[in-house]
Scaffold this motif. Structure first.
Motif, PDB file in Angstrom:
ATOM      1  N   LEU A 181       0.873  -1.186   0.000  1.00 31.14           N
ATOM      2  CA  LEU A 181       0.000   0.000   0.000  1.00 31.14           C
ATOM      3  C   LEU A 181       0.900   1.222   0.000  1.00 31.14           C
ATOM      4  O   LEU A 181       1.891   1.265   0.745  1.00 31.14           O
ATOM      5  N   MET A 182       0.577   2.201  -0.832  1.00 28.77           N
ATOM      6  CA  MET A 182       1.382   3.426  -0.835  1.00 28.77           C
ATOM      7  C   MET A 182       0.511   4.626  -0.464  1.00 28.77           C
ATOM      8  O   MET A 182      -0.705   4.628  -0.698  1.00 28.77           O
ATOM      9  N   MET A 183       1.151   5.613   0.151  1.00 27.38           N
ATOM     10  CA  MET A 183       0.518   6.897   0.408  1.00 27.38           C
ATOM     11  C   MET A 183       1.175   7.934  -0.496  1.00 27.38           C
ATOM     12  O   MET A 183       2.395   8.097  -0.461  1.00 27.38           O
ATOM     13  N   LEU A 184       0.372   8.589  -1.318  1.00 29.08           N
ATOM     14  CA  LEU A 184       0.869   9.657  -2.180  1.00 29.08           C
ATOM     15  C   LEU A 184       0.553  10.983  -1.488  1.00 29.08           C
ATOM     16  O   LEU A 184      -0.608  11.375  -1.363  1.00 29.08           O
ATOM     17  N   VAL A 185       1.599  11.655  -0.995  1.00 29.36           N
ATOM     18  CA  VAL A 185       1.419  12.883  -0.209  1.00 29.36           C
ATOM     19  C   VAL A 185       1.504  14.094  -1.134  1.00 29.36           C
ATOM     20  O   VAL A 185       2.504  14.289  -1.834  1.00 29.36           O
ATOM     21  N   ILE A 186       0.445  14.884  -1.149  1.00 29.18           N
ATOM     22  CA  ILE A 186       0.339  16.051  -2.029  1.00 29.18           C
ATOM     23  C   ILE A 186       0.199  17.314  -1.180  1.00 29.18           C
ATOM     24  O   ILE A 186      -0.610  17.366  -0.258  1.00 29.18           O
ATOM     25  N   ASP A 187       0.990  18.326  -1.494  1.00 28.06           N
ATOM     26  CA  ASP A 187       0.840  19.646  -0.859  1.00 28.06           C
ATOM     27  C   ASP A 187      -0.466  20.253  -1.374  1.00 28.06           C
ATOM     28  O   ASP A 187      -0.601  20.539  -2.573  1.00 28.06           O
ATOM     29  N   VAL A 188      -1.444  20.443  -0.496  1.00 28.99           N
ATOM     30  CA  VAL A 188      -2.768  20.893  -0.921  1.00 28.99           C
ATOM     31  C   VAL A 188      -2.733  22.281  -1.555  1.00 28.99           C
ATOM     32  O   VAL A 188      -3.614  22.643  -2.335  1.00 28.99           O
ATOM     33  N   THR A 189      -1.693  23.062  -1.255  1.00 31.34           N
ATOM     34  CA  THR A 189      -1.594  24.412  -1.824  1.00 31.34           C
ATOM     35  C   THR A 189      -0.968  24.406  -3.213  1.00 31.34           C
ATOM     36  O   THR A 189      -1.043  25.399  -3.931  1.00 31.34           O
ATOM     37  N   LEU A 213       3.527   8.568  -8.672  1.00 30.12           N
ATOM     38  CA  LEU A 213       2.300   7.902  -9.105  1.00 30.12           C
ATOM     39  C   LEU A 213       2.608   6.864 -10.182  1.00 30.12           C
ATOM     40  O   LEU A 213       2.073   5.751 -10.162  1.00 30.12           O
ATOM     41  N   VAL A 214       3.496   7.206 -11.110  1.00 27.91           N
ATOM     42  CA  VAL A 214       3.900   6.260 -12.165  1.00 27.91           C
ATOM     43  C   VAL A 214       4.555   5.027 -11.553  1.00 27.91           C
ATOM     44  O   VAL A 214       4.231   3.885 -11.890  1.00 27.91           O
ATOM     45  N   ILE A 215       5.486   5.251 -10.609  1.00 29.97           N
ATOM     46  CA  ILE A 215       6.157   4.129  -9.954  1.00 29.97           C
ATOM     47  C   ILE A 215       5.151   3.294  -9.176  1.00 29.97           C
ATOM     48  O   ILE A 215       5.206   2.063  -9.176  1.00 29.97           O
ATOM     49  N   GLY A 216       4.195   3.969  -8.533  1.00 32.67           N
ATOM     50  CA  GLY A 216       3.164   3.245  -7.798  1.00 32.67           C
ATOM     51  C   GLY A 216       2.353   2.338  -8.700  1.00 32.67           C
ATOM     52  O   GLY A 216       2.032   1.202  -8.332  1.00 32.67           O
ATOM     53  N   GLN A 217       2.022   2.812  -9.901  1.00 32.34           N
ATOM     54  CA  GLN A 217       1.254   1.976 -10.833  1.00 32.34           C
ATOM     55  C   GLN A 217       2.043   0.737 -11.244  1.00 32.34           C
ATOM     56  O   GLN A 217       1.476  -0.320 -11.497  1.00 32.34           O
ATOM     57  N   ILE A 218       3.359   0.867 -11.309  1.00 30.60           N
ATOM     58  CA  ILE A 218       4.207  -0.270 -11.670  1.00 30.60           C
ATOM     59  C   ILE A 218       4.374  -1.220 -10.490  1.00 30.60           C
ATOM     60  O   ILE A 218       4.369  -2.443 -10.646  1.00 30.60           O
ATOM     61  N   ALA A 219       4.490  -0.647  -9.272  1.00 32.76           N
ATOM     62  CA  ALA A 219       4.997  -1.420  -8.141  1.00 32.76           C
ATOM     63  C   ALA A 219       3.958  -1.918  -7.148  1.00 32.76           C
ATOM     64  O   ALA A 219       4.252  -2.810  -6.363  1.00 32.76           O
ATOM     65  N   CYS A 220       2.747  -1.351  -7.104  1.00 34.81           N
ATOM     66  CA  CYS A 220       1.799  -1.808  -6.090  1.00 34.81           C
ATOM     67  C   CYS A 220       0.363  -1.689  -6.590  1.00 34.81           C
ATOM     68  O   CYS A 220       0.112  -1.145  -7.669  1.00 34.81           O
ATOM     69  N   GLN A 221      -0.570  -2.188  -5.791  1.00 28.57           N
ATOM     70  CA  GLN A 221      -1.963  -2.302  -6.216  1.00 28.57           C
ATOM     71  C   GLN A 221      -2.913  -1.340  -5.493  1.00 28.57           C
ATOM     72  O   GLN A 221      -4.002  -1.070  -5.990  1.00 28.57           O
ATOM     73  N   LYS A 222      -2.532  -0.837  -4.320  1.00 26.35           N
ATOM     74  CA  LYS A 222      -3.446  -0.001  -3.534  1.00 26.35           C
ATOM     75  C   LYS A 222      -2.757   1.300  -3.128  1.00 26.35           C
ATOM     76  O   LYS A 222      -1.557   1.320  -2.850  1.00 26.35           O
ATOM     77  N   MET A 223      -3.563   2.362  -3.068  1.00 24.59           N
ATOM     78  CA  MET A 223      -2.994   3.663  -2.731  1.00 24.59           C
ATOM     79  C   MET A 223      -3.997   4.504  -1.957  1.00 24.59           C
ATOM     80  O   MET A 223      -5.212   4.376  -2.128  1.00 24.59           O
ATOM     81  N   VAL A 224      -3.474   5.369  -1.083  1.00 24.07           N
ATOM     82  CA  VAL A 224      -4.247   6.400  -0.401  1.00 24.07           C
ATOM     83  C   VAL A 224      -3.577   7.734  -0.700  1.00 24.07           C
ATOM     84  O   VAL A 224      -2.352   7.865  -0.583  1.00 24.07           O
ATOM     85  N   VAL A 225      -4.373   8.721  -1.119  1.00 22.62           N
ATOM     86  CA  VAL A 225      -3.835  10.062  -1.367  1.00 22.62           C
ATOM     87  C   VAL A 225      -4.007  10.889  -0.094  1.00 22.62           C
ATOM     88  O   VAL A 225      -5.081  10.895   0.515  1.00 22.62           O
TER      89      VAL A 225
END
Length: 387
Positions: free
Chosen positions: A16-24, A35-47
């Motif tokens: 599971l990966m967490m993609l941390v985004i600066d809301v500003t 995000l690209v690496i996440g699509q290659i490497a894992c199946q689940k994500m939380v933003v």
């Protein structure tokens, strides 16, 4: 933690990966690469939309909703479409803020992570392989290597090899989360203590069952172009190749099945040295520019794209890695602020070449041919002799 090329060695066990985004700021170039690496490497994500404390309270909820919709739109054509999006302020007021400032949204994030958690499949069989991310000495005990087990298992008293140092050490003790253990397996986070050596020699790297990893000078990989990479992938071009626990420069040569076999289904992670393969000046994709000759043969000018393509990678310096490991080709010298994806292709390492003289001993087994033609000008025409 940010998912980057440095974390690729453990990609096969990212659950599971967490993609941390600066809301500003929203999605930045590095965020997109993660995000690209996440699509290659894992199946689940939380933003995670972070730094919401920087938004004026009166406009905060509206800004969060706007960014949430923007992220949903960004993710709708990815495998993470519909994933949870949580707004937080991990440290309201920034590093200088008093400790009395409580985080915003973190308890909600914890609940989301708990709801997304699952029991992953782990396999203790096969050779032991561990990604080491920290190494330090304990006086009177030995040297400790901490990291994550990528495959296999390890027990107290086992011998483990440190390929980078070309030494084998015996496991004296092990700990998981400050608790002594006698056994650990794939997916476990563990500290392994061995007989003393200088920890400065191994800040990061791999340890393994003795002689289970191989040092290679070139490799054959299956590959796919990353759709966000602009431009063509040309044969003889140089890329930064991330493989195993290293990133080195490498030159590529692309090839495909013979045209009659373009649509043939090939077993996953398989490669047949008995077949003939067609040399390609560049990786073939729908957006490739067909040559003038191909345009003439095909009125629509569309490129025929094979179901499978491969590349010969030739490394500028040898790398030590497991078989069938993830490979990513990048252009890391591209300006990170240029708003362009630096990740060019990803694939699987199918066959490594250990012999330094692989061009003479191994490459002759690889049957890649080129289509060539010559043109000439008619100078004169003679009638046949009367017989």
């Amino acid at each position: 933690a940010m998912l980057t090329l440095n974390s690729l060695p453990g990609a096969q066990i990212i659950d599971l990966m967490m993609l941390v985004i600066d809301v500003t700021k929203g999605m930045q170039t590095q965020s997109a690469e993660c995000l690209v690496i996440g699509q290659i490497a894992c199946q689940k994500m939380v933003v995670v939309l972070n730094k919401i404390d920087l938004l004026p309270e009166g406009k905060r909820q509206g800004a969060i909703e706007k960014m949430t919709k923007k992220m949903q739109k960004t993710l709708e054509n990815t495998k993470f479409c519909g994933c949870p999006i949580v707004a937080v302020a991990a440290k309201p007021g920034g590093p200088e803020a008093p400790e009395s400032e409580n985080p915003l949204g973190v308890s909600e994030l914890i609940e989301v992570l708990k709801s997304q958690a699952y029991l992953p499949s782990r396999d203790p069989s096969g050779p032991f392989l561990m990604a080491v991310d920290h190494c330090f000495s304990i006086k009177g005990q030995g040297t400790v290597m901490t990291g994550t087990i990528l495959s296999g298992s390890v027990s107290l008293g086992d011998n483990v090899e440190i390929p980078a140092l070309k030494v084998t050490k015996k496991v004296k003790s092990m700990q998981m989360f400050h608790t002594p253990v006698t056994y650990a397996m794939q997916g476990d986070r563990v500290g392994i203590c061995v007989t003393q050596f200088d920890p400065k020699l191994l800040e990061r790297g791999l340890i393994c069952t003795p002689e289970s990893l191989h040092t290679i000078h070139a490799a054959i990989i299956s590959l796919k172009k990353i759709q966000y990479f602009r431009g063509a992938l040309h044969t003889k071009a140089k890329f930064h190749i991330t493989v195993g626990h290293e990133t080195v420069m490498g030159r590529v040569m692309f090839f495909s099945p013979a045209p009659a076999d373009f649509n043939e289904e090939i077993p996953e992670n398989g490669f047949d040295f008995e077949k003939d393969y067609l040399y390609q000046e560049e990786y073939l994709s729908k957006d490739s520019n067909p040559s003038e000759e191909k345009k003439g043969n095909d009125q629509a000018g569309e490129v025929q794209v094979p179901r499978h393509q491969w590349a010969l990678l030739e490394f500028e310096k040898p790398v030590t890695c497991p078989k069938l490991c993830l490979v990513i080709g990048s252009k890391l010298d591209t300006d990170i602020h240029a708003n362009t994806c630096r990740l060019a292709f990803h694939g699987v390492l199918l066959q490594g070449m250990e012999d330094k003289n692989y061009t003479e001993t191994f490459l002759p087994k690889l049957k890649v041919y080129k289509l060539k033609h010559k043109e000439g000008q008619v100078e004169r025409v003679r009638r046949p002799f009367n017989v």
